[in-house]
Write a protein that holds these residues in place. Sequence first.
Motif, PDB file in Angstrom:
ATOM      1  N   GLY A  51       0.551  -1.044  -0.014  1.00 19.30           N
ATOM      2  CA  GLY A  51      -0.001  -0.043  -0.017  1.00 19.30           C
ATOM      3  C   GLY A  51       0.638   1.146  -0.006  1.00 19.30           C
ATOM      4  O   GLY A  51       0.302   2.325  -0.722  1.00 19.30           O
ATOM      5  N   MET A  52       1.932   1.372   0.939  1.00 16.42           N
ATOM      6  CA  MET A  52       2.838   2.364   0.825  1.00 16.42           C
ATOM      7  C   MET A  52       3.547   2.592  -0.545  1.00 16.42           C
ATOM      8  O   MET A  52       3.861   3.847  -0.866  1.00 16.42           O
ATOM      9  N   LYS A  53       4.017   1.436  -1.164  1.00 19.81           N
ATOM     10  CA  LYS A  53       4.704   1.681  -2.469  1.00 19.81           C
ATOM     11  C   LYS A  53       3.637   2.153  -3.546  1.00 19.81           C
ATOM     12  O   LYS A  53       4.138   2.978  -4.299  1.00 19.81           O
ATOM     13  N   LEU A  54       2.435   1.646  -3.430  1.00 19.64           N
ATOM     14  CA  LEU A  54       1.601   2.277  -4.300  1.00 19.64           C
ATOM     15  C   LEU A  54       1.172   3.608  -4.161  1.00 19.64           C
ATOM     16  O   LEU A  54       1.038   4.506  -5.149  1.00 19.64           O
ATOM     17  N   ARG A  55       1.311   4.145  -2.906  1.00 20.22           N
ATOM     18  CA  ARG A  55       0.784   5.396  -2.720  1.00 20.22           C
ATOM     19  C   ARG A  55       1.880   6.308  -3.176  1.00 20.22           C
ATOM     20  O   ARG A  55       1.994   7.553  -3.749  1.00 20.22           O
ATOM     21  N   PRO A  63       0.432   7.860  -8.900  1.00 20.89           N
ATOM     22  CA  PRO A  63       0.342   7.450  -7.499  1.00 20.89           C
ATOM     23  C   PRO A  63      -1.107   6.869  -7.404  1.00 20.89           C
ATOM     24  O   PRO A  63      -2.228   7.340  -8.023  1.00 20.89           O
ATOM     25  N   ILE A  64      -1.177   5.656  -6.576  1.00 24.17           N
ATOM     26  CA  ILE A  64      -2.617   5.267  -5.946  1.00 24.17           C
ATOM     27  C   ILE A  64      -2.936   5.503  -4.517  1.00 24.17           C
ATOM     28  O   ILE A  64      -2.240   5.158  -3.949  1.00 24.17           O
ATOM     29  N   PRO A  65      -3.555   6.411  -4.470  1.00 22.71           N
ATOM     30  CA  PRO A  65      -4.060   7.011  -2.906  1.00 22.71           C
ATOM     31  C   PRO A  65      -4.568   5.757  -2.054  1.00 22.71           C
ATOM     32  O   PRO A  65      -4.367   5.757  -0.943  1.00 22.71           O
ATOM     33  N   ASP A  66      -5.732   5.093  -2.794  1.00 21.67           N
ATOM     34  CA  ASP A  66      -6.428   4.321  -2.048  1.00 21.67           C
ATOM     35  C   ASP A  66      -6.740   3.258  -2.766  1.00 21.67           C
ATOM     36  O   ASP A  66      -7.435   3.321  -3.959  1.00 21.67           O
ATOM     37  N   VAL A  67      -6.126   1.955  -2.472  1.00 17.87           N
ATOM     38  CA  VAL A  67      -6.465   0.736  -3.902  1.00 17.87           C
ATOM     39  C   VAL A  67      -7.902   0.410  -3.602  1.00 17.87           C
ATOM     40  O   VAL A  67      -8.372  -0.035  -4.684  1.00 17.87           O
ATOM     41  N   LYS A  68      -8.560   0.311  -2.318  1.00 14.91           N
ATOM     42  CA  LYS A  68      -9.692   0.064  -2.440  1.00 14.91           C
ATOM     43  C   LYS A  68     -10.848   0.726  -3.003  1.00 14.91           C
ATOM     44  O   LYS A  68     -11.868   0.326  -3.848  1.00 14.91           O
ATOM     45  N   LEU A  69     -10.396   2.013  -3.231  1.00 10.73           N
ATOM     46  CA  LEU A  69     -11.201   3.025  -4.065  1.00 10.73           C
ATOM     47  C   LEU A  69     -11.126   2.801  -5.357  1.00 10.73           C
ATOM     48  O   LEU A  69     -12.010   2.757  -6.138  1.00 10.73           O
ATOM     49  N   ALA A  70      -9.914   2.593  -5.658  1.00  5.92           N
ATOM     50  CA  ALA A  70      -9.488   2.482  -7.267  1.00  5.92           C
ATOM     51  C   ALA A  70      -9.840   0.993  -7.790  1.00  5.92           C
ATOM     52  O   ALA A  70     -10.448   1.160  -9.102  1.00  5.92           O
TER      53      ALA A  70
END
Length: 155
Positions: A51-55, A63-70
Amino acid sequence: MARMHTRRRGSSGSDKPAADEPPEWSDVDSDDIESRVVELAEQGYEPSQIGMKLRDEGVTGTPIPDVKLATGKKIGEILEENDATADIPEDLRNLMERAIGLREHIRENPQDYQNKRALQNTESKVRRLADYYRGDELEPDFSYNYETAKELLEK
């Protein structure tokens, strides 16, 4: 609510902002995100680190701020679907690493009574968490001790 092994209460932390949809500037395809999550898991990253690496790094520079939203799924769900979950849950692994480190410290410093107490508290948490995971994510006959924890973490 008070802490488990002290009588203090925790300091309040920040909450994530309430959002129903991902921001417009983060328009990465959900399939790309899922493949990146699986790729990072195969490289040995834990779900919180993914999660931190994606952020921070994102997918293809976005960047992906929130995987669940995306994607509509949590990181753990994505890993379960692709059979990329770890043998031991992340929280249990971290507690066992801490207990091993404390036990090795106490072996070198036998008069360190504060860390003896910290070891007792940590091993108590490990046993409680092992009871929670036993049967589903751990073997039904799993029981924590120093030797088995050391063997599991060496793998």
